[in-house]
Motif scaffolding. Structure first.
Motif, PDB file in Angstrom:
ATOM      1  N   ARG A 204       1.016  -1.687  -0.071  1.00 21.66           N
ATOM      2  CA  ARG A 204      -0.155   0.012   0.172  1.00 21.66           C
ATOM      3  C   ARG A 204       1.022   1.134   0.076  1.00 21.66           C
ATOM      4  N   TRP A 205       2.374   0.748   0.681  1.00 21.01           N
ATOM      5  CA  TRP A 205       2.667   2.218   1.167  1.00 21.01           C
ATOM      6  C   TRP A 205       3.576   2.778  -0.473  1.00 21.01           C
ATOM      7  N   ARG A 206       3.767   1.584  -1.581  1.00 19.81           N
ATOM      8  CA  ARG A 206       4.237   1.560  -3.096  1.00 19.81           C
ATOM      9  C   ARG A 206       3.618   2.412  -3.917  1.00 19.81           C
ATOM     10  N   GLY A 207       1.683   1.697  -3.193  1.00 25.75           N
ATOM     11  CA  GLY A 207       0.738   1.821  -4.413  1.00 25.75           C
ATOM     12  C   GLY A 207       1.187   0.352  -5.384  1.00 25.75           C
ATOM     13  N   LEU A 208       1.063  -0.690  -5.098  1.00 28.42           N
ATOM     14  CA  LEU A 208       1.358  -2.035  -5.662  1.00 28.42           C
ATOM     15  C   LEU A 208       0.613  -3.155  -4.958  1.00 28.42           C
ATOM     16  N   SER A 209       0.500  -3.839  -5.873  1.00 29.50           N
ATOM     17  CA  SER A 209       0.090  -5.105  -5.832  1.00 29.50           C
ATOM     18  C   SER A 209       0.781  -6.211  -5.988  1.00 29.50           C
ATOM     19  N   LEU A 210       0.817  -7.467  -5.463  1.00 29.19           N
ATOM     20  CA  LEU A 210       1.441  -8.817  -5.584  1.00 29.19           C
ATOM     21  C   LEU A 210       1.329  -9.031  -7.171  1.00 29.19           C
ATOM     22  N   SER A 211       0.419  -8.699  -7.868  1.00 33.99           N
ATOM     23  CA  SER A 211       0.831  -9.169  -8.864  1.00 33.99           C
ATOM     24  C   SER A 211       1.643  -8.361 -10.068  1.00 33.99           C
ATOM     25  N   ASP A 212       1.113  -7.114  -9.302  1.00 34.55           N
ATOM     26  CA  ASP A 212       2.627  -5.966 -10.731  1.00 34.55           C
ATOM     27  C   ASP A 212       4.522  -6.179  -9.655  1.00 34.55           C
ATOM     28  N   VAL A 213       4.556  -6.342  -8.680  1.00 31.66           N
ATOM     29  CA  VAL A 213       6.031  -7.726  -7.769  1.00 31.66           C
ATOM     30  C   VAL A 213       5.549  -8.498  -8.306  1.00 31.66           C
ATOM     31  N   ARG A 214       5.258  -9.386  -8.835  1.00 27.21           N
ATOM     32  CA  ARG A 214       5.298 -10.688  -9.701  1.00 27.21           C
ATOM     33  C   ARG A 214       5.524 -10.619 -10.831  1.00 27.21           C
ATOM     34  N   ASP A 215       4.756  -9.475 -11.682  1.00 30.64           N
ATOM     35  CA  ASP A 215       5.251  -9.330 -13.250  1.00 30.64           C
ATOM     36  C   ASP A 215       6.280  -8.720 -13.924  1.00 30.64           C
ATOM     37  N   ASP A 216       7.156  -7.584 -12.829  1.00 26.92           N
ATOM     38  CA  ASP A 216       8.011  -7.752 -12.825  1.00 26.92           C
ATOM     39  C   ASP A 216       9.184  -7.056 -11.629  1.00 26.92           C
ATOM     40  N   PRO A 217       9.058  -7.622 -11.035  1.00 26.06           N
ATOM     41  CA  PRO A 217      10.180  -7.499 -10.082  1.00 26.06           C
ATOM     42  C   PRO A 217      11.417  -7.696 -10.100  1.00 26.06           C
ATOM     43  N   ASP A 218      11.986  -7.472 -11.268  1.00 28.29           N
ATOM     44  CA  ASP A 218      13.540  -6.311 -11.188  1.00 28.29           C
ATOM     45  C   ASP A 218      13.692  -4.978 -11.137  1.00 28.29           C
ATOM     46  N   ARG A 219      12.083  -4.569 -11.994  1.00 26.90           N
ATOM     47  CA  ARG A 219      11.547  -3.172 -11.526  1.00 26.90           C
ATOM     48  C   ARG A 219      11.673  -2.742 -10.152  1.00 26.90           C
ATOM     49  N   TYR A 220      10.810  -3.804  -9.771  1.00 29.20           N
ATOM     50  CA  TYR A 220      10.310  -3.154  -8.332  1.00 29.20           C
ATOM     51  C   TYR A 220      12.199  -3.631  -7.731  1.00 29.20           C
ATOM     52  N   ARG A 221      12.591  -3.855  -7.290  1.00 26.48           N
ATOM     53  CA  ARG A 221      13.909  -3.824  -6.864  1.00 26.48           C
ATOM     54  C   ARG A 221      14.962  -2.356  -6.973  1.00 26.48           C
ATOM     55  N   ASP A 222      14.725  -2.412  -8.067  1.00 25.72           N
ATOM     56  CA  ASP A 222      15.212  -0.473  -7.868  1.00 25.72           C
ATOM     57  C   ASP A 222      14.498   0.206  -6.882  1.00 25.72           C
ATOM     58  N   PRO A 223      14.955   1.036  -5.839  1.00 20.83           N
ATOM     59  CA  PRO A 223      13.849   1.706  -5.123  1.00 20.83           C
ATOM     60  C   PRO A 223      14.246   2.897  -5.841  1.00 20.83           C
ATOM     61  N   SER A 224      14.619   3.438  -7.047  1.00 21.74           N
ATOM     62  CA  SER A 224      14.440   4.102  -7.499  1.00 21.74           C
ATOM     63  C   SER A 224      13.028   4.926  -8.436  1.00 21.74           C
ATOM     64  N   THR A 225      12.449   3.193  -8.227  1.00 19.36           N
ATOM     65  CA  THR A 225      10.950   4.042  -8.642  1.00 19.36           C
ATOM     66  C   THR A 225      10.037   3.607  -7.444  1.00 19.36           C
ATOM     67  N   LEU A 226      10.327   3.733  -6.373  1.00 13.69           N
ATOM     68  CA  LEU A 226       9.389   4.207  -4.805  1.00 13.69           C
ATOM     69  C   LEU A 226       8.400   5.634  -5.305  1.00 13.69           C
ATOM     70  N   PRO A 227       7.585   5.762  -4.870  1.00 12.74           N
ATOM     71  CA  PRO A 227       6.816   6.964  -5.068  1.00 12.74           C
ATOM     72  C   PRO A 227       6.860   8.073  -4.416  1.00 12.74           C
ATOM     73  N   ASP A 228       7.786   9.165  -4.599  1.00 15.30           N
ATOM     74  CA  ASP A 228       8.147  10.348  -4.415  1.00 15.30           C
ATOM     75  C   ASP A 228       6.992  11.170  -2.837  1.00 15.30           C
ATOM     76  N   GLU A 229       6.192  10.610  -3.111  1.00 14.70           N
ATOM     77  CA  GLU A 229       4.489  10.630  -1.929  1.00 14.70           C
ATOM     78  C   GLU A 229       4.709   8.901  -2.065  1.00 14.70           C
ATOM     79  N   PRO A 230       4.775   8.123  -1.348  1.00 12.19           N
ATOM     80  CA  PRO A 230       4.361   7.490  -0.943  1.00 12.19           C
ATOM     81  C   PRO A 230       3.151   7.520  -0.346  1.00 12.19           C
ATOM     82  N   ASN A 231       2.214   6.176  -0.618  1.00 12.65           N
ATOM     83  CA  ASN A 231       0.593   6.120   0.040  1.00 12.65           C
ATOM     84  C   ASN A 231       0.337   6.102   1.665  1.00 12.65           C
ATOM     85  N   PRO A 232      -0.189   6.481   2.926  1.00 12.66           N
ATOM     86  CA  PRO A 232      -1.166   5.798   3.266  1.00 12.66           C
ATOM     87  C   PRO A 232      -0.502   3.876   4.006  1.00 12.66           C
ATOM     88  N   PRO A 233       0.230   3.112   4.377  1.00 12.44           N
ATOM     89  CA  PRO A 233       0.654   2.654   4.404  1.00 12.44           C
ATOM     90  C   PRO A 233      -0.770   1.653   5.517  1.00 12.44           C
TER      91      PRO A 233
END
Length: 345
Positions: A204-233
């Motif tokens: 929730r903090w990242r605004g992702l689903s588990l499906s998003d993570v599984r679809d492109d894990p290499d991308r989300y391992r990179d912390p540069s994809t963290l949102p500027d303004e994280p969502n309430p967890p």
């Protein structure tokens, strides 16, 4: 309290309200692992009123009835209440578990008595006569039996593993709707793994689903994809006010815009150093949330994400809440009595 030779008293009949209430509490605890503190206040007030009522009846009935009232009440309030508090203090119980036992100590200081046709229940009593202590011992025995039931269930399904006494395997897509913890790490099965509430907080903090993570894990391992303004967890509960971790969050909730973490951001919040030192942005998440995510470490979060990003089926521990054995222990106590002492004596 029921006087010798009498049927159920009015206070004892009123005490039966605890059965449907505790049934509802147990179901809610299974589904959400959350029980509102407000539920205990009316129960405690009713229990205190019934206790005063019993004291007045026993005092009016004479010295013998008064003595039979005092001993179980002293054990209930002087032992069950402190032990519930101490177990909570040392982390053995959750707050709701301790409050439940304290309320039951007020509600059921002595054995009640109910006539059902030709039967009088509970079928057995104990020499000390403390009904709340009986509920506690019953709950402990039920809690001890749960791992045995899990092991039999797993063995019958051919699932033999070192963790078969504490959990079972589930498909990955059930994880967003499941409470408990992973029993699986990148190095194999383990009795300690990622708390699934902490996982939902992270998603929730990242605004992702588990499906998003599984679809492109290499991308989300990179912390540069963290949102500027994280969502309430949120608190990680399955049914929360915001994203449930099972769908990407892209809508507005409570008047606040929620960033979809599946979209890249122009100005990443992670430093250049953290790009290599903080896979998945685990440390950034834990440093941003208030308090702790159920004691989760950055390493546990990373390891759990690695497992969930690739495995189709994972072992989890449901972590059966103690309120369930408490409810079952209450029902057994009302019908049979004390499972331990009643059987031995």
């Amino acid at each position: 309290m029921t006087l010798p030779g009498a049927s159920a008293t009015v206070p004892d009949l009123l005490r039966l309200v605890a059965v449907p209430v505790f049934a509802w509490i147990a179901i809610r605890d299974i589904k959400t692992r959350r029980v509102s503190s407000g539920v205990w206040i009316p129960l405690a007030l009713l229990g205190a009123a019934l206790l005063v009522w019993d004291a007045w009846v026993a005092r009016s009935a004479g010295p013998l009835a008064w003595q039979e009232f005092l001993l179980p009440t002293a054990i209930s309030l002087g032992f069950v209440v402190p032990i519930a508090y101490l177990f909570w203090w040392f982390g053995g119980f959750g707050g709701a578990d301790a409050k439940a036992l304290m309320v039951l100590a007020l509600f059921f200081p002595a054995f009640p008595q109910y006539v059902v046709g030709s039967w009088t229940v509970p079928l057995t009593t104990t020499p000390i006569g403390s009904f709340s202590f009986t509920i506690l011992t019953n709950a402990v025995l039920v809690g001890v039996a749960i791992p045995v039931v899990l092991a039999v269930r797993n063995a019958a399904a051919g699932r033999v593993a070192p963790v078969m006494f504490v959990g079972w395997p589930v498909p990955w897509d059930r994880i967003p709707e499941t409470h408990g913890s992973l029993l699986q790490t990148t190095s194999g099965l383990s009795r300690r793994g990622l708390d699934l509430d902490a996982l939902r907080m992270y998603l929730r903090w990242r605004g992702l689903s588990l499906s998003d993570v599984r679809d492109d894990p290499d991308r989300y391992r990179d912390p540069s994809t963290l949102p500027d303004e994280p969502n309430p967890p949120t608190d990680g509960a399955v049914h929360a006010a915001r994203s449930d971790g099972g769908e990407s969050v892209s809508a507005e909730s409570d008047g606040e815009s929620i960033v979809d973490g599946s979209e890249s951001v122009d100005e990443p919040t992670a430093s250049e150093e953290s790009k290599t030192d903080d896979p998945w942005g685990a440390e950034a998440f834990l440093s941003d949330v208030e308090g702790t995510a159920y004691g989760t470490t950055a390493e546990e979060l990373r390891d759990g994400l690695e497992v969930l990003s690739s495995e189709e089926t994972v072992w989890i521990s449901p972590g059966t809440p103690f309120l369930v054995p408490v409810f079952v222990g209450l029902v057994i106590a009302l019908v049979y009595g004390d499972l331990l002492l009643g059987t031995l004596l």
